[in-house]
Scaffold this motif. Structure first.
Motif, PDB file in Angstrom:
ATOM      1  N   PRO A 306       0.785  -1.222  -0.028  1.00  0.00           N
ATOM      2  CA  PRO A 306      -0.025   0.110   0.085  1.00  0.00           C
ATOM      3  C   PRO A 306       0.831   1.253   0.151  1.00  0.00           C
ATOM      4  N   GLN A 307       0.370   2.220  -0.704  1.00  0.00           N
ATOM      5  CA  GLN A 307       1.076   3.628  -0.741  1.00  0.00           C
ATOM      6  C   GLN A 307       0.584   4.553   0.129  1.00  0.00           C
ATOM      7  N   ILE A 323      -5.505  -4.287   1.319  1.00  0.00           N
ATOM      8  CA  ILE A 323      -5.137  -3.113   0.586  1.00  0.00           C
ATOM      9  C   ILE A 323      -4.253  -2.929  -0.349  1.00  0.00           C
ATOM     10  N   ARG A 324      -4.410  -2.802  -1.414  1.00  0.00           N
ATOM     11  CA  ARG A 324      -3.373  -2.464  -2.452  1.00  0.00           C
ATOM     12  C   ARG A 324      -3.254  -1.572  -3.349  1.00  0.00           C
ATOM     13  N   PRO A 325      -2.442  -1.064  -4.094  1.00  0.00           N
ATOM     14  CA  PRO A 325      -2.303   0.061  -4.927  1.00  0.00           C
ATOM     15  C   PRO A 325      -2.854  -0.337  -6.166  1.00  0.00           C
ATOM     16  N   VAL A 326      -3.704   0.362  -6.781  1.00  0.00           N
ATOM     17  CA  VAL A 326      -4.232  -0.043  -8.067  1.00  0.00           C
ATOM     18  C   VAL A 326      -2.826   0.108  -9.276  1.00  0.00           C
ATOM     19  N   PHE A 327      -2.296   0.893  -9.204  1.00  0.00           N
ATOM     20  CA  PHE A 327      -1.127   1.173 -10.086  1.00  0.00           C
ATOM     21  C   PHE A 327       0.181   0.938  -9.367  1.00  0.00           C
TER      22      PHE A 327
ATOM     23  N   GLU B 118      -4.870   5.731  -5.994  1.00  0.00           N
ATOM     24  CA  GLU B 118      -5.860   4.887  -5.792  1.00  0.00           C
ATOM     25  C   GLU B 118      -5.646   3.404  -5.307  1.00  0.00           C
ATOM     26  N   HIS B 119      -6.371   2.913  -4.583  1.00  0.00           N
ATOM     27  CA  HIS B 119      -6.193   1.532  -4.005  1.00  0.00           C
ATOM     28  C   HIS B 119      -7.422   0.576  -4.226  1.00  0.00           C
ATOM     29  N   THR B 120      -7.119  -0.735  -4.115  1.00  0.00           N
ATOM     30  CA  THR B 120      -8.294  -1.532  -4.118  1.00  0.00           C
ATOM     31  C   THR B 120      -8.149  -2.257  -2.616  1.00  0.00           C
ATOM     32  N   ALA B 121      -9.439  -2.634  -1.873  1.00  0.00           N
ATOM     33  CA  ALA B 121      -9.587  -3.150  -0.906  1.00  0.00           C
ATOM     34  C   ALA B 121     -10.715  -3.900  -0.754  1.00  0.00           C
ATOM     35  N   GLU B 122     -10.616  -5.084   0.375  1.00  0.00           N
ATOM     36  CA  GLU B 122     -11.906  -5.961   0.636  1.00  0.00           C
ATOM     37  C   GLU B 122     -12.379  -5.296   1.965  1.00  0.00           C
TER      38      GLU B 122
END
Lengths: 355, 195
Positions: A306-307, A323-327, B118-122
């Motif tokens: 995560p950023q 939680i992960r960055p998209v780019f 931007e991020h994704t998450a559950e």
């Protein structure tokens, strides 16, 4: 930014694939300065469409772009498309034939225009691109996207292998579900899954070929089955370079792609896809494609950490996980070869890597 | 989880939440005139559009400005005077997928201030308030607010997830869509077919 070096020579074919970790864009050089662009993503450093940014950096005038294809309308494939269309005044815009009907046009107008305060990212970009384009063309199986009889003395063409007619009806049914009706509820319009409406492109370089698989998946007699089961599709030039469909997923795989549409052990390239814990390609996908290819390359291999500021991340972890960055890192994979040669050379830029 | 700054779930009054989820159409039995609600909604939007970090105000005053119905909710207990709240982060989220078996939703998050990538998450579905559950579907938009409350040297973090409610299509919008669709179709041509 990357040093891409000089552009291809007049007698060199090129396929370059850009990927920021989410999204992809492609540029194809047929020879003699004739370019085809497929899909769009943004260069993170300057937020410009990656393909036209690349052409500008290698000194190619954007009037050289003969055609732009939006292979489908998912937002990871059309970011910056409208800007790209605006930059290429001589290019025709090609879109999937699933939009050539009243229901789909209404769908785009409802979720892509500024009529209502509800936008589907991809629909918005596609609608804007169609509004700007001087000429917009719908393609389906057997459609000619680009044809030239005199590039380096060869006959070359790019044709669409999909969507098949059955998919057009399938998409109309989906679009009709979200038709705007007075006093009816506005609904968010999700993407159609699986992706059966994407445009797969077969490129004939006069003795060699490139296959661009977009995000096409397979279901029943639609998707890839409708291509590998079609006699006309099978008669096209087999490809020695393949942009792997749907980020290397098993749903974008069909064994007959490799036996009937591709030459022996092609060179392959794909872009990653991350949605939370869902990652493409997974290790099984990578192993499968590697066995079938003479080389496999990926456009982006950046960090997935995560950023986000640590304290904020800690708070978010109370409600969310993965939680992960998209780019995750921008990169590009470039294949080049002199027309008539057997072997493609490979250049990797940014976070691109061999798998 | 809903902290006390969001509307109480059991209220019969329209649930307005803290952000732009104020309903555009009030029920007939609403006690507030529409003009006042719309001005409050504009104020709510302005707070975040400014991108300002200077959001520390007394909670009751802030609620009165942004969500007047919350103050009038039966059974609602307003925080005591003297508490200050600072918004740490506002994510605008889009639901990508819903997994009813695991009771989670996969979401994409965009920073409202454009400062964080931007991020994704559950997210667990149990963090969605009951009256928003009907809105949870792929494509739905929500706001995830994280803020810090300071009260007499005690610091407490709170979070809120509220979904955006969409109005119905109007006749005018449908006419505009049909007109645009006709214009779009007239621009499209069909590619030549290969033999």
């Amino acid at each position: 930014m990357f040093d891409y070096g000089p552009g291809p020579a007049a007698d060199e074919a090129e396929l370059i694939v850009f990927g920021p970790g989410y999204g992809e864009a492609l540029a194809v050089h047929f020879g003699d300065g004739c370019w085809l662009l497929v899909d769009s993503c943004l260069t993170p450093s300057n937020k410009k469409p990656a393909a036209t940014d690349y052409l500008s950096r290698i000194g190619v005038p954007l009037q050289s772009v003969r055609a732009i294809v939006a292979s489908h309308w998912h937002d990871d494939h059309v970011k910056g498309l409208a800007g790209m269309v605006g930059e290429c005044p001589d290019a025709e815009l090609f879109i999937s034939g699933v939009f050539n009907n009243a229901e789909a046009a209404a769908f785009l107008a409802a979720y892509g225009s500024d009529t209502a305060a509800v936008h589907t990212g991809g629909a918005k970009e596609l609608y804007a691109a169609l509004s700007i384009a001087k000429r917009s063309v719908c393609v389906q199986q057997r459609s000619i996207i680009l044809e030239d009889r005199a590039i380096q003395g060869r006959y070359m063409r790019a044709v669409a292998l999909s969507p098949s007619p059955a998919v057009v009806d399938h998409f109309i049914a989906h679009a009709a579900t979200y038709m705007a009706a007075a006093s009816g509820p506005i609904q968010h319009a999700p993407e159609l899954k699986p992706n059966l409406e994407a445009v797969v492109i077969s490129i004939d370089l006069g003795g060699d070929g490139i296959l661009l698989g977009s995000d096409l998946e397979d279901q029943g007699e639609m998707g890839w089955s409708a291509i590998v089961g079609n006699d006309w599709c099978l008669k096209n030039q087999k490809a020695s370079a393949y942009k792997v469909a749907h980020h290397g997923s098993i749903t974008g795989h069909h064994a007959n792609i490799w036996t009937d549409l591709l030459g022996a052990a092609p060179i392959s390239v794909l872009t990653p896809f991350h949605r939370g814990a869902h990652r493409l390609p997974n290790p099984t996908d990578t192993g499968r494609i590697n066995k079938l290819s003479s080389g496999l390359f990926i456009s982006s291999t950046g960090s997935k950490k995560p950023q986000i500021d640590a304290s904020l991340q800690k708070q978010m972890a109370l409600l969310g996980r993965n939680i992960r960055p998209v780019f995750t890192g921008f990169g590009a994979v470039r294949f080049r070869k002199r027309l008539g040669d057997d072997t493609w050379s490979v250049d990797l830029f940014g976070s691109a890597a061999a798998l | 989880m809903n902290q006390h700054l969001s509307a109480a779930a059991d209220s019969n009054l329209p649930d307005v939440g803290l952000l732009t989820s104020l309903p555009l159409q009030l029920p007939l039995n609403s006690s507030l005139p529409l003009r006042k609600v719309m001005s409050e909604r504009r104020m709510a939007v302005t707070d975040f559009d400014r991108g300002s970090d200077n959001n520390e105000v007394e909670i009751p005053t802030r609620i009165a400005r942004l969500a007047p119905h919350v103050i009038n909710v039966k059974g609602y207990v307003a925080p005591k005077v003297g508490a200050l709240a600072a918004v740490l982060q506002v994510w605008e989220g889009v639901v990508l997928e819903v997994d009813p078996d695991q009771q989670i939703m996969l979401v994409k998050l965009a920073d409202r201030q454009g400062l964080v990538a931007e991020h994704t998450a559950e997210l667990g579905l149990d963090w969605v308030v009951a009256q928003d559950m009907e809105l949870v579907r792929p494509g739905a938009v929500f706001y995830w607010t994280i803020y810090r409350e300071t009260k007499r040297s005690t610091i407490k973090h709170s979070q809120e997830i509220r979904f955006r409610r969409l109005p119905n299509w109007t006749n005018r919008q449908v006419e505009a869509i049909n007109s645009k669709a006709t214009a779009l179709l007239s621009k499209l041509t069909v590619a030549r077919q290969a033999t």
